[in-house]
Enzyme design. Structure first.
Site, PDB file in Angstrom:
ATOM      1  N   GLY A  79       0.850  -1.168   0.150  1.00  0.00           N
ATOM      2  CA  GLY A  79      -0.140  -0.174   0.203  1.00  0.00           C
ATOM      3  C   GLY A  79       0.817   1.266   0.007  1.00  0.00           C
ATOM      4  CB  CYS A  80       0.299   4.605   1.526  1.00  0.00           C
ATOM      5  SG  CYS A  80       1.179   6.043   1.592  1.00  0.00           S
ATOM      6  CG  PHE A  81       6.041   4.944  -0.398  1.00  0.00           C
ATOM      7  CD1 PHE A  81       5.405   6.196   0.016  1.00  0.00           C
ATOM      8  CD2 PHE A  81       6.477   5.000  -1.663  1.00  0.00           C
ATOM      9  CE1 PHE A  81       5.464   7.437  -0.802  1.00  0.00           C
ATOM     10  CE2 PHE A  81       6.565   6.092  -2.699  1.00  0.00           C
ATOM     11  CZ  PHE A  81       6.060   7.545  -2.012  1.00  0.00           C
TER      12      PHE A  81
END
Length: 177
Positions: free
Chosen positions: A11-13
Site C-alpha cells: 500500500g502507501c509507502f
C-alpha cells in the site's frame, strides 16, 4: 554484521516505512517505486497508475539481529495481503501487495511465508512475488514522511493507528531508544 536488503510493497509507502523504521535490526528504510516499465518515474506518474510501478520500501537490515522471515512476518501482519491493488481507501495498481526479492534465497523464504499466509486465509493472498526490477527512490519529501509529519491528516488517521497496532503486536521487535 550481515546486511541484507528486501523490497516490499504494502500500500502507501508512508505506512510501510513508518513500521519498519521502528524495527530493531533494521538499518535503513527508503521509499521508492519498483517493478514498472517507466525509468525514473515521478510520484505523479506512479499515482496515475499506468507506469506499472508499486509504491515500495527498500528495507536494509542486519540479519544477525532479525531474519528475513521475521521481516516478512511483520510485513504480512501490518498490511492486508488479500486485497488486489488496494489497501484501505488507497486504490490502484501502485498500492498492490508485493515482495520483490533480490536473490533466489529470498524468493524461497518469501514463498514459504506466502504459503503460510495462504493457509491462514483460505488461499486469498494476492501478494505479488517477483524479482526486483526498475527500482527508483521516491522524491526526498516522501522519505521518513510519518516521522516528519505525524499530524498531517493521512498520517494521523491512517498511518498512526497502523504504527500503534504494530507497536502493540510486535513489542519484542521494537528498536530501543
Amino acid at each position: 554484521m550481515a546486511i541484507e536488503t528486501i523490497t516490499l510493497g504494502g500500500g502507501c509507502f508512508w505506512c510501510v516505512e513508518a513500521v519498519f523504521e521502528q524495527v530493531d535490526g533494521v538499518i535503513s528504510v527508503e521509499s521508492g517505486y519498483s517493478n514498472g516499465h517507466v525509468k525514473q518515474p515521478s510520484y505523479q506518474q506512479v499515482c496515475g497508475g499506468d507506469t506499472g510501478h508499486a509504491e515500495v520500501v527498500r528495507v536494509q537490515f542486519d540479519n544477525s539481529k532479525i531474519s528475513l522471515r521475521e521481516v516478512l512476518e511483520i510485513f504480512f501482519a501490518t498490511h492486508d495481503p488479500t486485497t488486489l491493488n488496494r489497501q484501505g481507501n488507497d486504490v490502484g495498481p501502485q498500492y498492490r501487495s508485493g515482495v520483490y526479492f533480490h536473490d533466489p534465497a529470498q524468493r524461497a523464504v518469501a514463498q514459504a511465508v506466502i504459503d503460510e499466509a495462504n493457509a491462514a486465509t483460505g488461499g486469498r493472498v494476492v501478494t505479488e512475488l517477483a524479482a526486483l526490477e526498475n527500482y527508483w527512490p521516491a522524491e526526498a519529501y516522501h522519505q521518513h514522511y510519518f516521522a516528519r509529519n505525524p499530524n498531517q491528516g493521512y498520517c494521523a488517521f491512517v498511518v498512526a493507528p497502523k504504527v500503534a497496532e504494530f507497536r502493540k503486536t510486535f513489542q519484542s521487535k521494537l528498536r530501543t531508544a
